[in-house]
Write a protein that holds these residues in place. Structure first.
Motif, PDB file in Angstrom:
ATOM      1  N   ASN A   1       0.826  -1.217   0.000  1.00 14.14           N
ATOM      2  CA  ASN A   1       0.000   0.000   0.000  1.00 14.14           C
ATOM      3  C   ASN A   1       0.857   1.262   0.000  1.00 14.14           C
ATOM      4  O   ASN A   1       0.554   2.239  -0.698  1.00 14.14           O
ATOM      5  CB  ASN A   1      -0.942   0.006   1.200  1.00 14.14           C
ATOM      6  CG  ASN A   1      -2.057  -1.016   1.081  1.00 14.14           C
ATOM      7  OD1 ASN A   1      -2.441  -1.398  -0.032  1.00 14.14           O
ATOM      8  ND2 ASN A   1      -2.575  -1.478   2.202  1.00 14.14           N
ATOM      9  N   ASP A   2       1.932   1.253   0.794  1.00  9.02           N
ATOM     10  CA  ASP A   2       2.827   2.409   0.836  1.00  9.02           C
ATOM     11  C   ASP A   2       3.489   2.638  -0.522  1.00  9.02           C
ATOM     12  O   ASP A   2       3.641   3.789  -0.960  1.00  9.02           O
ATOM     13  CB  ASP A   2       3.909   2.210   1.903  1.00  9.02           C
ATOM     14  CG  ASP A   2       3.354   2.279   3.320  1.00  9.02           C
ATOM     15  OD1 ASP A   2       2.213   2.742   3.489  1.00  9.02           O
ATOM     16  OD2 ASP A   2       4.063   1.846   4.246  1.00  9.02           O
ATOM     17  N   SER A   3       3.875   1.559  -1.175  1.00  3.35           N
ATOM     18  CA  SER A   3       4.524   1.699  -2.486  1.00  3.35           C
ATOM     19  C   SER A   3       3.556   2.254  -3.523  1.00  3.35           C
ATOM     20  O   SER A   3       3.934   3.074  -4.366  1.00  3.35           O
ATOM     21  CB  SER A   3       5.089   0.352  -2.947  1.00  3.35           C
ATOM     22  OG  SER A   3       4.055  -0.571  -3.223  1.00  3.35           O
ATOM     23  N   LEU A   4       2.293   1.849  -3.468  1.00  2.00           N
ATOM     24  CA  LEU A   4       1.290   2.353  -4.408  1.00  2.00           C
ATOM     25  C   LEU A   4       1.012   3.833  -4.178  1.00  2.00           C
ATOM     26  O   LEU A   4       0.809   4.590  -5.140  1.00  2.00           O
ATOM     27  CB  LEU A   4      -0.007   1.555  -4.270  1.00  2.00           C
ATOM     28  CG  LEU A   4       0.005   0.143  -4.849  1.00  2.00           C
ATOM     29  CD1 LEU A   4      -1.258  -0.609  -4.435  1.00  2.00           C
ATOM     30  CD2 LEU A   4       0.108   0.194  -6.370  1.00  2.00           C
ATOM     31  N   ALA A   5       1.025   4.254  -2.925  1.00  3.89           N
ATOM     32  CA  ALA A   5       0.743   5.654  -2.602  1.00  3.89           C
ATOM     33  C   ALA A   5       1.778   6.591  -3.189  1.00  3.89           C
ATOM     34  O   ALA A   5       1.491   7.772  -3.437  1.00  3.89           O
ATOM     35  CB  ALA A   5       0.666   5.832  -1.090  1.00  3.89           C
ATOM     36  N   ARG A   6       2.989   6.081  -3.436  1.00  2.00           N
ATOM     37  CA  ARG A   6       4.060   6.941  -3.940  1.00  2.00           C
ATOM     38  C   ARG A   6       4.206   6.891  -5.455  1.00  2.00           C
ATOM     39  O   ARG A   6       5.115   7.507  -6.004  1.00  2.00           O
ATOM     40  CB  ARG A   6       5.388   6.556  -3.270  1.00  2.00           C
ATOM     41  CG  ARG A   6       5.446   6.920  -1.791  1.00  2.00           C
ATOM     42  CD  ARG A   6       6.863   6.822  -1.249  1.00  2.00           C
ATOM     43  NE  ARG A   6       7.324   5.438  -1.195  1.00  2.00           N
ATOM     44  CZ  ARG A   6       7.208   4.660  -0.120  1.00  2.00           C
ATOM     45  NH1 ARG A   6       6.647   5.132   0.981  1.00  2.00           N
ATOM     46  NH2 ARG A   6       7.655   3.425  -0.134  1.00  2.00           N
ATOM     47  N   LEU A   7       3.322   6.167  -6.145  1.00  2.37           N
ATOM     48  CA  LEU A   7       3.442   6.055  -7.599  1.00  2.37           C
ATOM     49  C   LEU A   7       2.894   7.268  -8.343  1.00  2.37           C
ATOM     50  O   LEU A   7       3.184   7.454  -9.522  1.00  2.37           O
ATOM     51  CB  LEU A   7       2.734   4.790  -8.093  1.00  2.37           C
ATOM     52  CG  LEU A   7       3.481   3.470  -7.913  1.00  2.37           C
ATOM     53  CD1 LEU A   7       2.637   2.311  -8.411  1.00  2.37           C
ATOM     54  CD2 LEU A   7       4.825   3.489  -8.639  1.00  2.37           C
ATOM     55  N   GLY A   8       2.083   8.075  -7.681  1.00  5.23           N
ATOM     56  CA  GLY A   8       1.538   9.255  -8.336  1.00  5.23           C
ATOM     57  C   GLY A   8       0.585   8.895  -9.470  1.00  5.23           C
ATOM     58  O   GLY A   8      -0.091   7.858  -9.432  1.00  5.23           O
ATOM     59  N   PRO A   9       0.540   9.729 -10.525  1.00  6.42           N
ATOM     60  CA  PRO A   9      -0.405   9.504 -11.636  1.00  6.42           C
ATOM     61  C   PRO A   9      -0.192   8.192 -12.377  1.00  6.42           C
ATOM     62  O   PRO A   9      -1.092   7.707 -13.052  1.00  6.42           O
ATOM     63  CB  PRO A   9      -0.132  10.704 -12.568  1.00  6.42           C
ATOM     64  CG  PRO A   9       0.512  11.724 -11.718  1.00  6.42           C
ATOM     65  CD  PRO A   9       1.309  10.962 -10.694  1.00  6.42           C
ATOM     66  N   LEU A  10       1.000   7.600 -12.240  1.00  7.85           N
ATOM     67  CA  LEU A  10       1.287   6.381 -12.988  1.00  7.85           C
ATOM     68  C   LEU A  10       0.321   5.262 -12.651  1.00  7.85           C
ATOM     69  O   LEU A  10      -0.060   4.470 -13.516  1.00  7.85           O
ATOM     70  CB  LEU A  10       2.725   5.932 -12.708  1.00  7.85           C
ATOM     71  CG  LEU A  10       3.273   4.798 -13.591  1.00  7.85           C
ATOM     72  CD1 LEU A  10       3.386   5.245 -15.037  1.00  7.85           C
ATOM     73  CD2 LEU A  10       4.625   4.341 -13.078  1.00  7.85           C
ATOM     74  N   LYS A  11      -0.130   5.198 -11.393  1.00  8.61           N
ATOM     75  CA  LYS A  11      -0.985   4.086 -10.981  1.00  8.61           C
ATOM     76  C   LYS A  11      -2.387   4.150 -11.588  1.00  8.61           C
ATOM     77  O   LYS A  11      -3.151   3.194 -11.497  1.00  8.61           O
ATOM     78  CB  LYS A  11      -1.078   4.003  -9.463  1.00  8.61           C
ATOM     79  CG  LYS A  11      -1.713   5.175  -8.763  1.00  8.61           C
ATOM     80  CD  LYS A  11      -1.806   4.921  -7.267  1.00  8.61           C
ATOM     81  CE  LYS A  11      -2.363   6.108  -6.512  1.00  8.61           C
ATOM     82  NZ  LYS A  11      -1.387   7.198  -6.400  1.00  8.61           N
TER      83      LYS A  11
END
Length: 245
Positions: free
Chosen positions: A102-112
């Protein structure tokens, strides 16, 4: 006719060549998003009153997306310097694989937003002792790579993630639905500034993300594995040593 005298390049010549290649790669990758940011903001400044609301939102979205890309490039370059200087030391503590994802997804920005992601837990346990900050960073870099190059198919999530505990290790398995990576090039994707030919034509990339992931996993006494799925796409599996075991 006297044969031509061909000598092997010296160590310094090889280093100089790699240095030039690195500068060329990095300067291109930094200038590309910066040009988009400047161009979008210039248009907004000069033509703001003449632009429709939809066009304004589009220009702001383009600038924001490229700003995230620029931040990603710079962060990777700085992190690579820290790892090569042996300046990063892991701090092992209680962690959960689900929270790290979840933490890694939160830092992906618009890419996700570029594709659906499906996350499945394998078994009930996902707690272990590792460095959660470094661990989530490694996951995020692999996810970043998967979203950019993994492709997508109708009715199938762009990215599939499985995680759980197996024996004395925790694992996070990330599958994309792209064309996969040729077996003879799989080791090379973890080398600095390596680009596969097709991805060269698709988008700019400094090629540091997977290298940093590998550095992190080694620091955590773990490993990262890569193979292709029989039905298509690449699978990266991050294995975390469970320090409480």
């Amino acid at each position: 006719m006297k044969p031509q005298d061909i000598t092997s390049p010296t160590h310094d010549e090889i280093r100089e060549y790699l240095h030039r290649q690195m500068l060329s790669s990095v300067s291109h990758d930094l200038k590309t998003p910066l040009a988009t940011i400047i161009g979008s903001l210039e248009v907004m400044t000069m033509l703001y009153d003449k632009l429709s609301e939809e066009k304004r939102k589009s220009l702001i979205s383009s600038a924001l997306t490229e700003a995230f890309r620029l931040d990603h490039f710079i962060t990777n370059i700085l992190d690579m310097a820290k790892f090569e200087a042996d300046a990063v030391k892991p701090r092992f503590e209680s962690a959960r694989l689900s929270q790290m994802i979840n933490d890694s997804l939160a830092r992906l920005g618009p890419l996700k937003t570029k594709g659906e992601i499906k996350i499945n837990a394998v078994g009930d346990a996902d707690d272990l002792v590792t460095d959660s900050m470094l661990g989530s960073r490694a996951i995020g870099l692999v996810l970043h790579n998967a979203f950019k190059f993994g492709g997508r198919k109708a009715s199938i999530p762009a990215i599939e993630v499985e995680y759980g505990i197996k024996g004395n290790e925790g694992f996070v398995r990330i599958r994309d639905h792209g064309e996969g990576i040729p077996p003879e090039k799989q080791a090379a994707v973890f080398d600095k500034y390596t680009r596969l030919q097709k991805t060269d034509q698709q988008t700019a990339s400094t090629g540091l993300g997977l290298t940093i992931s590998q550095y992190i996993m080694r620091l955590l006494d773990g490993r990262i594995e890569l193979h292709n799925h029989p039905e298509g796409g690449a699978i990266f599996t991050l294995w975390y040593a469970n320090k409480k075991a």
